[in-house]
Design a protein around this motif. Structure first.
Motif, short mmCIF file in Angstrom:
data_model
loop_
_atom_site.label_atom_id
_atom_site.label_comp_id
_atom_site.label_asym_id
_atom_site.label_seq_id
_atom_site.Cartn_x
_atom_site.Cartn_y
_atom_site.Cartn_z
N ALA A 287 -0.90 -1.37 5.25
CA ALA A 287 -1.09 -1.32 6.72
C ALA A 287 -1.80 -0.02 7.10
N TYR A 290 -5.53 -0.09 5.69
CA TYR A 290 -6.47 -1.03 6.30
C TYR A 290 -6.45 -0.99 7.83
N ALA A 334 -10.08 -8.48 -1.06
CA ALA A 334 -11.09 -9.03 -0.15
C ALA A 334 -12.32 -8.14 -0.26
N GLY A 348 -1.06 -4.96 -5.80
CA GLY A 348 0.09 -4.65 -4.95
C GLY A 348 0.76 -5.87 -4.37
N SER A 373 -3.08 -7.63 11.11
CA SER A 373 -2.36 -8.55 10.22
C SER A 373 -0.86 -8.36 10.39
P1 ADP Z 1 -5.08 -3.40 -2.91
O1 ADP Z 1 -4.65 -2.46 -3.96
O2 ADP Z 1 -6.50 -3.80 -3.01
O3 ADP Z 1 -4.71 -2.95 -1.54
P2 ADP Z 1 -3.21 -5.56 -2.59
O4 ADP Z 1 -2.78 -6.58 -3.57
O5 ADP Z 1 -2.16 -4.69 -2.00
O6 ADP Z 1 -4.32 -4.73 -3.30
O7 ADP Z 1 -3.96 -6.30 -1.42
C1 ADP Z 1 -4.92 -7.32 -1.76
C2 ADP Z 1 -6.00 -7.38 -0.70
O8 ADP Z 1 -5.44 -7.89 0.52
C3 ADP Z 1 -6.58 -6.03 -0.32
O9 ADP Z 1 -7.63 -5.67 -1.18
C4 ADP Z 1 -7.07 -6.28 1.10
O10 ADP Z 1 -8.33 -6.91 1.05
C5 ADP Z 1 -6.07 -7.29 1.64
N1 ADP Z 1 -5.02 -6.65 2.46
C6 ADP Z 1 -3.76 -6.35 2.09
N2 ADP Z 1 -3.07 -5.82 3.11
C7 ADP Z 1 -3.92 -5.78 4.16
C8 ADP Z 1 -3.80 -5.34 5.53
N3 ADP Z 1 -2.65 -4.84 6.01
N4 ADP Z 1 -4.89 -5.46 6.32
C9 ADP Z 1 -6.04 -5.98 5.85
N5 ADP Z 1 -6.22 -6.42 4.58
C10 ADP Z 1 -5.17 -6.31 3.75
#
Ligand code: ADP
Length: 493
Positions: A287, A290, A334, A348, A373
């Motif tokens: 959170a 992003y 993403a 994560g 989100s």
């Molecule tokens: P990362 O280490 O890339 O953050 P995660 O598995 O935690 O890996 O999250 C996967 C993907 O989900 C992220 O790369 C991001 O694109 C999206 N994501 C996760 N949490 C959020 C959020 N709070 N807001 C926007 N996108 C998010």
């Protein structure tokens, strides 16, 4: 019509359907995958030779016309029968719903043998017809997966140590109290430091993933007050949020994206504290990562019947509908201009899902691209009576364990420690050790349980720190009073 590979002089094509059923029969006889067909009430109509062998039957005639439950016995990896909804195979057979690659163990008839299988069910006539069950031996796949996981686990473990050491040295180099560097070098070292921190995270996540995937991690449940627990963990991220000028609020009725139901005074849960720490840490770090400066983060815990519902809401970059379907998969990130600049491993949320499911919960996200989100974690909720009972059980268990340990210690007294000479390990230049400005990050910031019944079992691994380099680093996020970052200037609710 005959296909080119069908020999017209072959005896098998002389059927009325042009040979189709004969070819099908030949294929079913030849494949080493079990195929069983039952009617909708579960009576076996057909089973192929591979199926007969896998079930350790003498012949097809042993089973045709009988209920599949008498022969097709499955259990979990640890030898337990599946209960209720966990028995996805029986559910699919009874409900007439298709099933794909459900992994379980097939217990053979009469002999002490179990085979790991992936079983799939296809249903005819929208669930009101025959069930076609296919099952294949996946022992080799599991073995290969195991070897691969073992390799990743060992490699991550081995690499984590030097990376922690590099990170520690870079911290020292960047600390004006321990080193003098010019501005250009500082820039390069800062980048190297960021990269080493990223590597450290990656190795830790990889280790955790392999531990989960091969079932080496087990949840240690404790009864807790979930509102208090989640608040305590979340509040430790307030500083991190504040550093990015993000407003953080716990238990907010003002949340812009979450319904404004008020917080229930007490929501009890039965959870693994370390898992909860990791889950909340990951959702909150995301959170913060992003959400651009000036945004908001809200955390709340609600009692919803027999479930507890936790939400972590942000007003950040959001997630597109396409990405939303994949974000809980391993390594998924993403790929857009908003996230490209933000570091991460894509592991994560996969770990969040694994940990939530290990606590019999569910996690999902709602989001619109560009509009923030909300991540939801739903967990079983305890009634106050159940909570009290589990608390007593838990305390008794702890007391029994402590007594056992005392008895062991009395039975095997330790000899008086002999003064050990300090080993001559090569050390970095001996500098006075001030607290480093940027200590190696702790993947598992362990808060001190507040009002917890007893000490929480430690299942999370302890990170390795460069020996003698830095003082025991502090967690990145320091617990603070929540009202210190409430932009309204008032205390958090
Ligand atoms: P990362 O280490 O890339 O953050 P995660 O598995 O935690 O890996 O999250 C996967 C993907 O989900 C992220 O790369 C991001 O694109 C999206 N994501 C996760 N949490 C959020 C959020 N709070 N807001 C926007 N996108 C998010």
């Amino acid at each position: 019509m005959n296909f080119p590979w069908q020999k017209t002089d072959s005896p098998v094509v002389k059927n009325s359907d042009g040979g189709r059923s004969a070819w099908s029969e030949m294929a079913l006889d030849a494949i080493n995958e079990g195929v069983m067909i039952t009617d909708m009430s579960g009576v076996i109509q057909f089973i192929n030779p591979a199926g007969v062998i896998m079930l350790n039957l003498a012949s097809v005639n042993d089973v045709v016309g009988l209920d599949y439950n008498l022969f097709f016995k499955i259990e979990s990896k640890d030898g337990q029968p599946f209960e209720g909804n966990d028995n996805k195979f029986v559910n699919s057979m009874v409900m007439g719903q298709p099933l794909e690659n459900f992994q379980c163990y097939l217990v053979a008839q009469k002999v002490d043998k179990r085979t790991p299988i992936a079983v799939s069910v296809a249903v005819m006539d929208g669930g009101r017809g025959n069930r076609i069950v296919t099952f294949r031996n996946i022992a080799k796949e599991l073995e290969e997966e195991g070897a691969q996981a073992e390799f990743i686990s060992t490699a991550s473990h081995e690499m984590r140590t030097p990376v922690a050491s590099i990170e520690g040295y870079l911290s020292l180099a960047l600390n004006p109290q321990t080193a003098t560097i010019d501005d250009r070098a500082k820039k390069y070292l800062e980048q190297a430091h960021e990269a080493s921190k990223h590597l450290g995270h990656l190795f830790q996540d990889l280790l955790d993933v392999t531990r989960f995937d091969d079932g080496r991690t087990k949840a240690h449940f404790v009864p807790v007050d979930l509102v208090e627990t989640v608040k305590r963990i979340s509040d430790t991220f307030a500083v991190q949020a504040g550093e990015k000028s993000l407003r953080y609020q716990f238990g907010s009725a003002n949340s812009e994206l979450v319904n404004a139901r008020s917080v229930q005074p007490i929501v009890y849960g039965y959870i693994d504290m370390n898992y909860m720490q990791e889950i909340m840490g990951n959702l909150l770090e995301n959170a913060i990562k992003y959400t651009p400066e000036g945004g908001s983060i809200y955390v709340n815990v609600l009692g919803d019947g027999d479930r507890a519902l936790i939400n972590v809401t942000d007003t950040g970059v959001g997630i597109s509908a396409d990405d939303l379907q994949h974000i809980f998969q391993k390594f998924y990130r993403a790929d857009n201009s908003q996230t490209r600049t933000v570091g991460g491993t894509g592991l994560g949320l996969y770990l969040v899902k694994k940990r939530v499911e290990a606590m019999n919960g569910r996690v999902w996200a709602e989001s619109s691209f560009g509009e923030g989100s909300t991540f939801y974690v739903s967990l079983p909720r305890l009634t106050p009576d159940e909570y009290s009972k589990r608390l007593i059980d838990f305390q008794n268990q702890q007391t029994a364990e402590a007594t056992r340990e005392q008895q062991m210690a009395a039975a095997h007294p330790q000899p008086a420690p002999i003064a050990q000479p300090v080993p001559a390990t090569p050390q970095p230049a001996p500098v006075a050790q001030p607290a480093p400005v940027a200590p190696a990050p702790q993947p598992t910031a362990q808060p001190q349980p507040v009002q917890q019944p007893v000490a929480v079992p430690q299942s999370a691994p302890q990170p390795t720190v460069a020996p003698q380099l830095v003082q025991q680093p502090q967690p990145i996020s320091q617990p603070v009073q929540t009202n210190s970052i409430n932009n309204n200037g008032g205390p958090n609710e």
